[in-house]
Design a protein around this motif. Structure first.
Motif, mmCIF file in Angstrom:
data_model
loop_
_atom_site.group_PDB
_atom_site.id
_atom_site.type_symbol
_atom_site.label_atom_id
_atom_site.label_comp_id
_atom_site.label_asym_id
_atom_site.label_seq_id
_atom_site.Cartn_x
_atom_site.Cartn_y
_atom_site.Cartn_z
ATOM 1 N N LYS A 1 0.838 -1.208 0.000
ATOM 2 C CA LYS A 1 0.000 0.000 0.000
ATOM 3 C C LYS A 1 0.870 1.253 0.000
ATOM 4 O O LYS A 1 0.704 2.145 -0.837
ATOM 5 C CB LYS A 1 -0.909 -0.011 1.246
ATOM 6 N N THR A 2 1.796 1.327 0.958
ATOM 7 C CA THR A 2 2.643 2.523 1.061
ATOM 8 C C THR A 2 3.580 2.637 -0.135
ATOM 9 O O THR A 2 3.866 3.738 -0.607
ATOM 10 C CB THR A 2 3.436 2.469 2.376
ATOM 11 N N SER A 3 4.074 1.512 -0.640
ATOM 12 C CA SER A 3 4.949 1.561 -1.817
ATOM 13 C C SER A 3 4.193 2.084 -3.031
ATOM 14 O O SER A 3 4.750 2.819 -3.853
ATOM 15 C CB SER A 3 5.514 0.164 -2.100
ATOM 16 N N LEU B 1 1.685 4.190 -2.922
ATOM 17 C CA LEU B 1 1.551 5.622 -2.706
ATOM 18 C C LEU B 1 2.880 6.340 -2.908
ATOM 19 O O LEU B 1 2.911 7.474 -3.385
ATOM 20 C CB LEU B 1 1.015 5.881 -1.292
ATOM 21 N N ASP B 2 3.987 5.659 -2.576
ATOM 22 C CA ASP B 2 5.311 6.245 -2.791
ATOM 23 C C ASP B 2 5.543 6.546 -4.267
ATOM 24 O O ASP B 2 6.093 7.586 -4.630
ATOM 25 C CB ASP B 2 6.414 5.294 -2.294
ATOM 26 N N VAL C 1 8.482 6.644 1.583
ATOM 27 C CA VAL C 1 7.916 6.615 2.931
ATOM 28 C C VAL C 1 8.093 5.252 3.563
ATOM 29 O O VAL C 1 8.359 5.119 4.744
ATOM 30 C CB VAL C 1 6.427 7.021 2.889
ATOM 31 N N ALA C 2 7.953 4.171 2.781
ATOM 32 C CA ALA C 2 7.973 2.820 3.351
ATOM 33 C C ALA C 2 9.298 2.522 4.027
ATOM 34 O O ALA C 2 9.352 1.827 5.035
ATOM 35 C CB ALA C 2 7.691 1.785 2.261
ATOM 36 N N GLU D 1 9.316 3.752 7.628
ATOM 37 C CA GLU D 1 8.432 3.139 8.616
ATOM 38 C C GLU D 1 9.171 2.021 9.329
ATOM 39 O O GLU D 1 9.931 1.269 8.718
ATOM 40 C CB GLU D 1 7.177 2.577 7.932
ATOM 41 N N THR E 1 3.319 0.391 7.944
ATOM 42 C CA THR E 1 2.771 1.693 8.321
ATOM 43 C C THR E 1 2.098 1.574 9.679
ATOM 44 O O THR E 1 1.291 0.687 9.905
ATOM 45 C CB THR E 1 1.756 2.157 7.265
ATOM 46 N N GLY F 1 -1.332 8.173 7.392
ATOM 47 C CA GLY F 1 -0.656 9.256 6.688
ATOM 48 C C GLY F 1 -1.614 9.930 5.732
ATOM 49 O O GLY F 1 -2.326 9.260 4.987
ATOM 50 N N ASP G 1 -3.266 6.814 3.884
ATOM 51 C CA ASP G 1 -2.603 5.506 3.921
ATOM 52 C C ASP G 1 -2.847 4.905 5.298
ATOM 53 O O ASP G 1 -2.355 5.425 6.308
ATOM 54 C CB ASP G 1 -1.108 5.667 3.651
#
Length: 855
Positions: free
Chosen positions: A370-372, A374-375, A382-383, A386, A391, A395, A410
């Motif tokens: 998920k975070t990747s 969004l990155d 961001v990942a 963390e 996460t 965010g 996120d």
């Protein structure tokens, strides 16, 4: 070269002194003994003579130019070497090999220059001394300049440090003064409120007393009138207690009858409608029923509750009391402050509805990317920042793409962050469900689908990691169909986009799908007017104070607006966007960080901007009072329930914990996850939980309650560390939530009583029984399985039924005491305190081991 003697020259050249004297005489140089000196010119003449005698030319020109002469000498020696190292010494001597070794030597003599005069030498030495002094002076001057520069730089550095310390001290003093002034103002305000309340109470009391005195005086005056008897309140007209004198008809009697009141004593009990709010005190409840508080307390004592007049009752208990006392209950909901605020804001925010950016929440199972994902959209990393690559906070980011502005939330995917995912689903317009193509549908994936359905939010499925060789997108679609998420290609209404957060494949299609959903639903909000929003996350920053991450949903939030969020209020003295840059205002669908609140609000609370800061304070205080009453009522009910549960469960061990985390969402996730860890013998008890670093108060609370302190992304300050070191408290720091859960599980498992496991280690059959005067019955046995050990617990079996359980007293083999007997061996066994062993019985030998239980 300096002058040398004839002996030294002979030794240098390698010829006898007599031979050298003879050669010198032949060259015309008269030298009588070896102690005579030979100058450089004489050496050159001797060399020229030797050259002429050997038929060589004189290198006059070169010698004259260079002033050097070279002498060469050649010597030859013989060495004998054996032919083989292994041969005997005698044989080796006979067969030795002779080797000639020639050594050539060459030596050059240089002519010394003519001696300089004393004047020239003095001048040269004076010039050299002057140059040396000049160089020393220059070096000294350079060293002084360097020292002055160094001192100047050091002074500038010290001055800068002093100024910095001074500014920091001034800022700290100013902050302390502001805090002191704020506390003093709040204290004065509370004192004023208390004084006003006291005066109002005294005024009501004085008015009540004056009214009572007036009524009493009226009753006395009425009773003291001549010709009138004493009237009782519940006696019918004309039926006074004393005999009246006969009066004439008409006249005064008719007038008196008109003046008598018409109150009649009720013949049936009065049933009143009592409005019961969510929380009400005993005194207020008695006042609503028009009875004394003592009667209500008596009724509660009959129900098994010991209360006081100021104690707060919950709605169910109060309703039960009202019904028991014969009145009718009307359940009244507390006046919702939110409705008032929203009504006021809606009146002021009647502006035009304009399109806004969609709010998109990315949800899914942990480690599904998920975070990747969004990155890649945000072009950030961001990942990697963390802890553990997962996460742990919500965010909020606003992304400017070529397709338009999109606000992303996120959410964590770990099982412990269920409440945070639920908040993300409530504050969003569109949900992107990320499912790994190589992993499929997992528990948190199903939970995200449930949140989306409960919030009635459109869903877009992003099948991630399709770049992997083991990716199976079709299997993911089949598993989601089982969860009632049907793709459009299969006749459903859910968009499925295959993406790769690593390579960027399908990202543009995903953004197009988001904006397509936004166009279909036409997300709009008023831009003008007071702002409304939702607290996404909150934390306590040591340098900046309470920091709240707010998602503005309507209106415009300006810097300096008075806001109220839950039970906290304040003025937004600073507003920052998602990149940490200060902004003056934030419109709808914009996530910002707001500084200046009185505390850290609960994540999920609504934030409302007001025109008057005083009104915001009043609303926050009223909410805080309602929350306190509800919490007190819940605590009393929880204590009673806990007491009954402990009575039923017996002895239960508790692991006391104090939780401090960096943000409010982590506190909620930790409390929810840790309270699920319990057994019938051990449980987790959260003594306290809060946002911010570990302070001295937390350490003292841990000392008095015997609790362990868990710091999640926070640390203890200096005062707390001192208490921790002196009292040897258990403080543990974490940055990954599942490490906290694992350690607490181990702690709870350590409180469990160990499990006793039995293992059969041997079996012996009784063949015959012998009688001994000392040992009693001795069983002659054959060990058929395992090993029989002395002093081990045993069971005597007869027809496979246990008839005795005890211990081996003696174990012999051929009249010798032994410690153990293995299978296939005969032995004699004496059972302790048991003499009823018979042939055919079986003796079972076993061992007991304690095994630590696990959750």
């Amino acid at each position: 070269m300096s002058d040398i003697t004839v002996s030294q020259l002979a030794a240098a050249v390698g010829v006898p002194v007599d031979r050298l004297l003879q050669q010198l005489a032949q060259a015309g140089l008269e030298k009588t003994s070896g102690e005579d000196t030979v100058t450089a010119e004489e050496k050159i003449e001797l060399l020229n003579y030797l050259r002429r005698s050997h038929g060589k030319k004189e290198p006059a020109t070169k010698a004259a130019k260079t002033g050097k002469v070279t002498l060469k000498r050649k010597t030859t020696t013989e060495l004998k070497q054996p032919t083989s190292a292994r041969s005997p010494s005698a044989r080796a001597a006979r067969t030795a090999k002779t080797v000639n070794v020639e050594v050539r030597r060459k030596r050059t003599y240089a002519k010394q220059p003519a001696a300089e005069t004393d004047k020239e030498r003095l001048l040269r030495e004076a010039e050299a001394a002057r140059k040396a002094l000049a160089e020393q002076e220059e070096l000294r001057r350079q060293a002084e300049e360097q020292e002055r520069a160094r001192r100047k730089a050091q002074e500038a550095l010290l001055q800068a440090e002093k100024e910095e310390k001074k500014r920091a001290e001034e800022a700290r003093t100013r902050a302390e003064e502001e805090e002191r002034a704020r506390v003093e103002a709040e204290k004065k305000q509370k004192e004023r409120d208390l004084e006003l309340a006291r005066r109002a109470q005294e005024q009501r009391k004085s008015q009540q007393e004056a009214r009572e005195r007036k009524e009493k005086a009226q009753r006395r005056a009425e009773a003291g009138r001549p010709g009138r008897g004493r009237k009782e309140l519940h006696v019918a007209a004309g039926k006074s207690g004393r005999r009246k004198p006969a009066r004439k008809k008409g006249g005064r009697d008719a007038a008196q009858a008109d003046m008598d009141h018409g109150f009649q004593k009720p013949t049936a009990p009065v049933v009143r409608e009592v409005k019961v709010p969510e929380n009400i005190s005993v005194g207020d409840l008695a006042q609503q029923m028009s009875v004394k508080a003592a009667e209500v307390i008596k009724e509660l004592m009959k129900m098994g509750m010991m209360v006081t007049i100021n104690q707060v009752l919950d709605q169910d208990t109060a309703a039960l009391v009202v019904e028991e006392m014969g009145h009718k209950v009307i359940f009244q909901k507390e006046e919702d402050v939110e409705d008032k605020l929203l009504a006021e804001i809606s009146e002021e925010s009647q502006g035009e509805l304009l399109p806004r950016a969609p709010v998109v929440t990315i949800m899914g199972h942990v480690d599904h990317g998920k975070t990747s994902l969004l990155d890649y959209i945000r072009k950030s990393r961001v990942a990697e920042g963390e802890a553990g690559g997962i996460t742990q906070h919500i965010g909020a980011y606003k992304v400017h793409t070529d397709h338009g502005d999109i606000t992303f939330l996120d959410t964590p995917g770990h099982a412990a962050f269920s409440a945070m995912r639920a908040r993300g689903a409530k504050a969003t317009d569109i949900i992107i469900l990320v499912v790994a193509a190589d992993d499929g549908v997992m528990p948190q994936t199903k939970e995200a689908i449930q949140h989306a359905k409960a919030a009635d939010v459109p869903l877009i499925v992003a099948v991630n990691k399709i770049d992997k060789p083991e990716a199976q997108p079709d299997r993911v679609m089949q598993e989601l169909v089982a969860e009632e998420v049907v793709p459009e290609d299969w006749g459903g209404d859910t968009q499925f986009i295959q993406v790769s957060a690593k390579t960027g494949q399908g990202i543009d299609d995903l953004l197009d799908a988001i904006l397509l959903q936004a166009e279909i639903h036409e997300f709009k909000a008023p831009v003008e007017g007071l702002a409304q929003g939702t607290i996404v996350e909150s934390s306590l920053d040591k340098g900046r104070g309470p920091v709240a991450t707010v998602l503005v949903q309507s209106g415009t939030l300006h810097k300096g607006d008075a806001v109220v969020a839950g039970v906290e209020h304040g003025r937004g003295r600073a507003v920052f966007d998602g990149n940490g840059k200060p902004v003056k205002e934030a419109g709808p669908s914009t996530p910002v960080e707001v500084l200046g609140l009185s505390g850290t609000p609960q994540a999920g609370d609504s934030l409302v901007a007001l025109k008057d800061e005083k009104k915001a304070r009043e609303v926050a205080e009223k909410r805080r009072e309602q929350q306190r009453d509800s919490r007190l009522a819940e605590q009393k009910a929880a204590k009673l329930a806990e007491m009954f549960s402990r009575m039923g469960e017996g002895d239960v061990a508790y692991v006391n914990l104090i939780i401090k985390a960096d943000v409010q969402g982590s506190v909620e996730a930790l409390k929810e996850a840790l309270q699920k860890i319990h057994t019938d013998e051990a449980r987790v008890k959260i003594v306290a939980a809060g946002v911010g670093g570990i302070n001295e108060s937390d350490a003292n609370l841990a000392l008095t309650s015997g609790a362990a302190i868990i710091g999640f992304n926070v640390r203890a300050d200096a005062a707390a560390r001192k208490v921790i070191e002196e009292s040897d408290l258990d403080v543990r720091y974490y940055s990954i939530i599942y490490e906290v859960i694992d350690d607490v599980k181990q702690a709870v498992a350590g409180l469990l009583s160990p499990e006793i496991r039995e293992e059969i280690i041997g079996l012996a059959e009784v063949r015959d029984v012998f009688r001994s005067s000392k040992l009693g019955a001795i069983a002659g046995c054959m060990v058929v399985e395992g090993v029989v050990k002395r002093h081990s617990p045993i069971r005597v079996l007869r027809d496979n039924v246990v008839i005795f359980e005890g211990e081996l007293e003696s174990l012999r083999r051929h009249k010798d005491d032994v410690n153990e007997v293995k299978a296939g061996t005969e032995c004699g066994i004496g059972v302790k305190n048991y003499n009823d062993v018979k042939p055919g019985d079986q003796i079972e030998v076993f061992s007991r081991t304690e095994v630590q239980r696990e959750l």
